[in-house]
Design an enzyme around this catalytic site. Structure first.
Site, short mmCIF file in Angstrom:
data_model
loop_
_atom_site.label_atom_id
_atom_site.label_comp_id
_atom_site.label_asym_id
_atom_site.label_seq_id
_atom_site.Cartn_x
_atom_site.Cartn_y
_atom_site.Cartn_z
N GLY A 1 0.83 -1.20 0.00
CA GLY A 1 0.00 0.00 0.00
C GLY A 1 0.86 1.25 0.00
N SER A 2 0.40 2.24 0.71
CA SER A 2 1.06 3.56 0.64
C SER A 2 2.45 3.57 1.25
CB SER A 2 0.19 4.60 1.33
OG SER A 2 -1.06 4.67 0.67
N THR A 3 2.79 2.54 2.04
CA THR A 3 4.16 2.53 2.57
C THR A 3 5.16 2.47 1.41
OG1 THR A 3 4.15 0.12 2.77
CG2 THR A 3 3.47 1.36 4.70
#
Lengths: 385, 643
Positions: B320-322
């Site tokens: 995801g956004s990591t």
């Protein structure tokens, strides 16, 4: 006729005292020495205990010694007179155990007399010698040359051998056959006849193979190559060779035989007792025992050949040969020279029957010796020359 | 008279012949004796020794597994067994009757004992019962006069005192299997009842933990009964193995993850020590040693939260956004953007005839790099990715440890996935679509990573771009010995300090500036403050229709369809020392669910191993002298001794 015509010497009617005087005590001492070696070995086999073997063996020896002297006292003519009868009794007993065995008592080869288990096959070892000696006693060299003359003694031999083989007891059969062969030889059977028998015997091996039982074949195969099956059938021979070989020249010492004491050695108190002795005393001990045996043989020969009657000579030499066969077959067996056939080491192995048989036999030899100067006619004690 | 003389001559002659033959045969016996006892004697002497001496193996005690401070995690427990020797009993049944007055023996056991007693030789002890209590043992000992043939024996069995805690790391020991036997020549494996490591650290360091078997030379007789012991060699006990794990932290993290299906990893960004590796739910490794019942086994494998899986290394999740940290770094390093360049986010971006939505309906408006990271603006990163190209992003992600196993000293590591054109061609035989660049750049699509990989990625950002690698054993174990781990010299990843500094400013904003996605989960104590990046990985497809009607909230969805919640962070922000990754399967929002867990874990770590803040260079990145951090007196090792 006058009795002096029958017997050339007054010794024919010796008193008991005279007879005892004439017993070869040095021979008795020699036999006792060998038995003592046996007691010591049995003492070691029980890890330094008189029980359970050594003490019982001593008791048997004492009984056997008495029997031996008693037998020695009996006039040689008496033995000759009873030779056939004793043979027939033994043969009947042999047939009896065989029949009873086949009826369903299993492979029981003895008759229990309470204090001792009587093995007819053992009795036969002696009575066959007596019977053959009696048969050949009156035979001239010409008689022995006639094939038909040899037929009755051959029947006398093969009747018990057949029963014994059927038991099946290969060792005893071998001893009866070889012992009788020696008597035929001594009686003057022509040498070429032996050659014929040997050759045809060799030719018969493949046939005999067919009639052998599986375990008997196995024993022969194992004998030929014991390493084939070290934990199975070859175990006994291999372990015996290991124990013996590891003993070396001087042995591991009395009661220090590792193989026998750790039970790697099977039957260490009976058939394989020589291995244990040779493990603990080394080759020196083994040769020493063989030396004692040779001395016994020499005594046997000397006493027999000094007899002035053919019956005595044949009985003495026949029994000496039987004794030799015990020694040779047993020792050759534990060293892997002949198949394991279950013949004990004479005077040493634990067991009453063999001891009694042997001492009975020695008693007869002594009797031959005591009555050496008695002349017996061709047809028996009452017959004239 | 005459013929008797003849016969006498014949028999005399023949007797001599016969006697000669006998002597010859007896000489043959002497010859044979000479052959066996003199010529071949040494050969038979050797055979006799082999006959007599039996070599018995003594199993060495298995090495313990300890945490970094020496707290035991896997130990050996004395296992008291009661044995019975049938030949020493007067009557086996009578003795068992008397024994059953002291300890219960059921019919099933009885039948087994009778069976075994019959099968073995009468002097071989048969186990009546294992795992006796000390009370039972003493009661049996008192009654031994009445229990002929009964004896107590002490064996050792593996025990994991913490039960579920750290079970995934430790693994378990179990009976030796046929393939094990074939692949190893260690005679120990053939001992009945011997157990070897089958999973986890128990397996990786099995040789060291196992030790070397001792031997006992015993004299035996032909049936195998021991007569006496001749010689004894105790062998070498197994090595005690220290892990880098801190048990208290591990326990804290596991409790913080609670009943979620989740993973937490804490790594020292300089040394690569893994202080925490928690995967929930867990299992009790003792059960494996004891032997699982079929029902227990079924329960374990049927559980949707996969208690047997070590999610830290075997759970592969879309980051995801990591993952935007990688996208940003790749863009900065390639020069495809400058930090000041702004992107306008109207809530979606159209590429061809496909719309790519931002997580925030209505959009973020005008966004630069720091704001993009801070707000985790999807449209900003779509645009950045479009300009940079996914090949460069993939290359950066691989540099930071994604897409390949980390080489951790623990079996079962999964590689994750960092896709690119070639990968797609090879795997799916399809060309790379431009839209996939956008989707993968925000950590969706094909991109997969394990929590450990994300923690290491974060650590490499935090330590100034050095390729720190994780490990679990405190010392270097080589075969059966261990040597202290030397100070690591991690190679540089070749990323400029400037780019790293910018990304870290963004990560700082995420946690510490109002409006940052994880501002609510910030560490308020400035000296402990963390920087991080949240991620909520979508696991379902959101249809156009649903988007029009309003995207469903995670709470409205069944568990299996909820987003994975992720958070990566490092602390202290001023001088990063610990990197952390928390992943909660289907947990919902990364900032709402995972970030508070990461915060609490990082606070706990820093409390336990405080980091003394030093003066930092202007750009906020500490200068790392790989050999030089001996000077840091806040090495966890040092504190461990006091803890």
């Amino acid at each position: 006729m006058m009795s002096s015509m029958h017997f050339r010497f007054s010794r024919s009617e010796m008193s008991l005292r005279e007879k005892l005087w004439h017993v070869s005590w040095s021979f008795v001492l020699l036999v006792a020495t060998v038995c003592t070696v046996g007691f010591l070995t049995l003492y070691s086999a029980a890890n330094g205990n008189l029980e359970p073997w050594a003490v019982r063996q001593m008791m048997r020896f004492l009984v056997g010694l008495t029997v031996m002297l008693a037998v020695a006292m009996v006039d040689i003519r008496m033995w000759m007179r009873w030779a056939y009868a004793l043979y027939v009794v033994a043969l009947v007993l042999l047939a009896a155990v065989e029949i009873r065995g086949s009826v369903g008592m299993g492979a029981q080869r003895w008759i229990d007399l309470g204090f001792i288990q009587l093995q007819p096959s053992e009795i036969m070892k002696i009575t066959l010698v007596l019977a053959l000696a009696r048969y050949f006693h009156g035979a001239s060299y010409q008689d022995v040359g006639r094939p038909l003359f040899l037929l009755p003694p051959l029947v006398m031999v093969f009747a018990p051998v057949g029963f014994v083989l059927k038991q099946p007891d290969l060792g005893t059969a071998m001893m009866l056959t070889l012992g009788s062969g020696a008597m035929f030889f001594l009686a003057g059977v022509r040498l070429w006849k032996f050659a014929v028998i040997l050759i045809s015997g060799a030719a018969a091996v493949p046939v005999a193979w067919q009639f052998m039982r599986e375990y008997q074949r196995q024993r022969i195969i194992t004998f030929l190559n014991p390493e084939n099956d070290p934990l199975g059938a070859g175990y006994h021979i291999l372990q015996s060779k290991i124990a013996l070989g590891s003993g070396g020249m001087f042995g591991k010492g009395f009661m220090l035989g590792t193989q026998s004491h750790l039970n790697f050695l099977p039957e260490k108190q009976t058939d394989f007792i020589f291995t244990m002795l040779a493990e603990e005393w080394g080759m020196v001990g083994g040769v020493f025992l063989l030396g004692l045996y040779v001395l016994i043989l020499v005594y046997g020969y000397a006493m027999s050949l000094r007899s002035r009657n053919q019956f005595g000579r044949l009985v003495g030499l026949g029994l000496t040969t039987t004794f030799f066969l015990y020694v040779f077959i047993n020792i050759a067996m534990v060293m892997g020279l002949v198949p394991v056939v279950g013949v004990p080491l004479p005077l040493i192995s634990y067991g009453g029957t063999a001891m009694l048989t042997l001492l009975f036999g020695f008693g007869l030899i002594l009797s031959v010796h005591i009555h050496r100067d008695i002349h017996i006619g061709r047809r028996g004690a009452t017959d004239d020359v | 008279m005459n013929h008797d003389n003849d016969r006498s001559k014949i028999i005399g002659r023949r007797a001599i012949l016969l006697g000669g033959g006998k002597l010859a045969l007896l000489s043959a016996l002497v010859g044979r004796m000479y052959y066996l006892q003199v010529l071949e004697s040494s050969k038979y002497a050797v055979l006799a020794e082999e006959n007599r001496i039996n070599l018995r193996l003594l199993p060495p005690p298995r090495g313990r597994i300890l945490d970094r401070n020496g707290v035991p995690m896997a130990v050996n427990q004395q296992n008291y067994r009661v044995l019975i020797v049938s030949e020493q009993t007067e009557d086996l049944d009578d003795t068992l009757d008397s024994l059953s007055n002291i300890i219960p023996i059921n019919d099933h056991d009885r039948a087994r004992i009778a069976r075994e007693a019959k099968r073995h030789r009468s002097f071989v002890p048969v186990t009546v019962r294992e795992n006796l209590s000390w009370q039972d043992v003493s009661r049996i000992e008192i009654n031994t006069p009445d229990l002929p043939g009964v004896m107590i024996d002490v064996g050792q069995s593996r025990n994991y005192p913490l039960e579920g805690l750290g079970a995934h790391l430790l693994g378990y020991v179990s009976a030796v299997s046929e393939p094990d036997l074939q692949s190893s020549s260690d005679p120990l494996l053939e001992l009945p009842g011997f157990r070897i490591g089958k999973a986890g650290v128990e397996r990786v360091y099995d040789l060291a933990l196992r030790g070397k078997g001792g031997t006992s030379q015993v004299e035996v007789n032909a049936v195998g009964r021991t007569i006496r012991e001749l010689k004894r060699d105790e062998g070498e006990p197994g090595l005690d193995l220290n892990l880098t794990i801190d048990l208290e932290l591990q326990q804290f993290a596991a409790q913080r993850l609670g009943t979620e299906s989740a993973a937490a990893v804490v790594i020292d960004v300089h040394t690569g020590d893994l202080l925490v590796m928690a995967s929930t739910p867990s299992f009790d490794p003792n059960a494996f040693n004891r032997g699982l019942s079929p029902d227990e086994w079924k329960d374990l494998i049927a559980n949707p939260r996969a208690p047997l899986t070590n999610k830290t290394i075997a759970g592969q999740y879309p980051p995801g956004s990591t993952f935007k940290v990688m996208t940003a770094l790749a863009a900065l390093e390639s020069g495809s953007i400058t930090p000041e360049q702004r992107v306008f986010c109207p809530g979606q971006m159209n590429l061809g005839n496909i719309s790519f939505h931002c997580w925030k309906k209505g959009g973020h408006g005008s966004v630069d790099l720091i704001a993009g990271i801070k707000h985790s603006c999807d449209v900003y990163f779509y645009e950045v990715a479009r300009r940079t190209g996914f090949e460069r992003i993939a290359e950066m992600a691989k540099r930071f440890g994604l897409g390949a196993p980390m080489g951790l000293d623990l079996p079962g590591e999964r590689p994750g996935t960092i896709p690119n054109k070639d990968w797609k061609r090879a795997m799916l035989n399809q060309p790379w679509h431009p839209g996939e660049t956008l989707i993968n750049a925000i950590g969706q699509g094909y991109v997969l990573a394990t929590p450990l990989q994300l923690a290491v990625m974060c650590a490499r950002v935090a330590n100034g771009g050095f390729a720190v690698a994780p490990h679990l054993a405190r010392d270097i174990v080589d075969g059966v010995r261990s040597v202290p781990r030397p100070s690591p010299e991690w190679p540089s990843l070749g990323v400029s300090r400037q780019s790293l500094s910018l990304v870290r400013k963004g990560m700082f904003a995420v946690c510490n500036e109002p409006g940052g996605t994880a501002f609510g989960a910030r560490i308020k104590d400035e000296s402990l403050a963390m920087s991080g990046k949240s991620g909520s990985a979508q696991v379902r497809r959101i249809t156009v229709r649903e988007r029009e009607g309003g995207v469903k909230k995670n709470e409205e969805l069944p568990w299996k369809e909820r987003d994975h919640a992720l958070f990566i962070a490092y602390a202290p922000e001023s001088e990063p020392r610990y990197a952390c990754c928390v992943t909660v399967e289907h947990g919902g929002g990364g900032s709402a669910v995972a970030a508070p867990m990461a915060r609490d874990i990082l606070i706990e770590v820093q409390k336990r191993y405080p980091v003394r803040t030093a003066r930092l260079p202007e750009d906020g990145i500490p200068v790392l002298h790989p050999q030089g951090h001996d000077g840091h007196d806040h090495e966890p090792h040092d504190h461990g001794d006091h803890g």
